[in-house]
Every structure is written in structure tokens, then in C-alpha cells.
Design an enzyme around this catalytic site. Structure first.
Site, PDB file in Angstrom:
ATOM      1  N   HIS A 102     -17.569  20.547   1.990  1.00 44.01           N
ATOM      2  CA  HIS A 102     -18.029  21.724   1.248  1.00 44.01           C
ATOM      3  C   HIS A 102     -17.889  22.974   2.098  1.00 44.01           C
ATOM      4  O   HIS A 102     -18.011  22.932   3.318  1.00 44.01           O
ATOM      5  CB  HIS A 102     -19.472  21.567   0.760  1.00 44.01           C
ATOM      6  CG  HIS A 102     -20.461  21.244   1.843  1.00 44.01           C
ATOM      7  ND1 HIS A 102     -20.622  19.973   2.328  1.00 44.01           N
ATOM      8  CD2 HIS A 102     -21.325  22.028   2.528  1.00 44.01           C
ATOM      9  CE1 HIS A 102     -21.557  19.980   3.266  1.00 44.01           C
ATOM     10  NE2 HIS A 102     -21.995  21.228   3.419  1.00 44.01           N
ATOM     11  N   HIS A 104     -19.491  26.821   2.345  1.00 45.66           N
ATOM     12  CA  HIS A 104     -20.550  27.743   1.947  1.00 45.66           C
ATOM     13  C   HIS A 104     -19.914  29.119   1.744  1.00 45.66           C
ATOM     14  O   HIS A 104     -19.177  29.591   2.617  1.00 45.66           O
ATOM     15  CB  HIS A 104     -21.589  27.889   3.057  1.00 45.66           C
ATOM     16  CG  HIS A 104     -22.304  26.627   3.412  1.00 45.66           C
ATOM     17  ND1 HIS A 104     -23.587  26.372   3.004  1.00 45.66           N
ATOM     18  CD2 HIS A 104     -21.922  25.548   4.151  1.00 45.66           C
ATOM     19  CE1 HIS A 104     -23.978  25.188   3.485  1.00 45.66           C
ATOM     20  NE2 HIS A 104     -22.980  24.674   4.182  1.00 45.66           N
TER      21      HIS A 104
END
Ligand code: 5GP
Length: 141
Positions: A102, A104
Site C-alpha cells: 500500500h 499512503h
């Protein structure tokens, strides 16, 4: 290190845990971080499994970064931000807590520091912020 399909983001992708969806395409999915370090803090993930950047394919990385760029523009527009910070952590020692790749995406304003990690959002506020980002994406076409 292998991929654990019971990680929280895999459960979000399967719809087993709710999330505030902002955007998706064939390869990526974007949702609000529930412990936002800035208003509009969102997470970009690939729809296919990989633990982090270290085991990601070229295609997963390219797809995520295209979506990170899109979301960078969207959060800047939604929050009138002057810039955007992108963070990505690999393995425990590298600061990673959820083991599905992932990125951010954090809109930034002059003189405003990121909030400390681990502060749970008010879900009403999170939804309002998500609405702003969805509206910005819709305006961007
Ligand atoms: P990292 O692995 O890069 O350190 O961070 C994981 C991020 O996932 C944190 O910013 C944390 O707030 C977020 N997070 C953890 N659990 C959930 C969850 O159940 N839903 C959402 N939307 N975000 C989560």
C-alpha cells in the site's frame, strides 16, 4: 516472507471488512485510512496479492503509481493542499504494519505537520472527507 491472505486489506478487497471507497479500476483500489495522519489520508493498493514493494511485479507497481498520481491530484484539489506526501513501508523493520502492498497519499498544507500515528478517525468526518475526494475525482473526469 509469503503473502498472508488474511491480512486486513485482503479482507477489505473481499468486502469482509467495510471501507470508505474512493476509487477503483481493474488493477487498484483506493480507500480512506481509518487512522488518518492528515485530512484526506488515503491508501492505494493493488487488487492482486503482494506483501509489499519487495515482491511486487512491475505491473503491480506501475498500476499503483498511476493511481497514486491520480489520487495526489484528487486530494490536493479536494483539500486545497499545496503538496502531497507519499509513504510506503516494507516489512516490520521498515515500518510496515499491514502486509499487503500500500501507498499512503497525504495532502499537505504549509506549516501543518502530520498527526501522530494510531489516532482513530471519527467515521462521520471520514465520510465527509471521502465525499470531497470523490467529488474532486468526478470533476477531474
Ligand atoms: P503501514 O503498514 O504502512 O504502517 O500502515 C498501515 C495503515 O493501515 C495505517 O495507516 C493504518 O491506519 C491503516 N489501517 C489499519 N487497519 C485499517 C483498517 O481496518 N481500515 C483502514 N481503512 N485502514 C486501516
Amino acid at each position: 516472507m509469503s503473502y498472508d491472505s488474511d491480512n486486513i486489506f485482503a479482507k477489505i478487497l473481499r468486502g469482509e471488512i467495510p471501507s470508505e471507497t474512493l476509487y477503483e479500476d481493474d488493477e487498484t483500489y483506493v480507500f480512506m485510512d481509518i487512522m488518518p495522519r492528515a485530512d484526506g489520508h488515503c491508501l492505494v493498493i493493488p487488487k492482486t496479492p503482494c506483501r509489499n514493494m519487495l515482491d511486487a511485479s512491475d505491473a503491480q507497481l506501475a498500476a499503483c503509481l498511476r493511481t497514486v498520481r491520480l489520487m495526489g491530484h484528487a486530494v490536493m484539489k479536494a483539500f486545497g493542499a499545496g503538496g502531497v506526501t507519499v509513504q510506503q513501508f516494507n516489512e516490520d523493520v521498515g515500518g510496515q504494519e499491514v502486509f499487503h502492498l500500500h501507498y499512503h497519499v497525504l495532502p499537505r498544507h504549509e506549516g501543518i505537520k502530520l498527526r501522530p500515528p494510531g489516532q482513530m478517525a471519527d467515521f462521520g468526518v471520514l465520510k465527509e472527507q471521502a465525499d470531497k475526494i470523490r467529488a474532486a475525482l468526478a470533476e477531474m473526469g
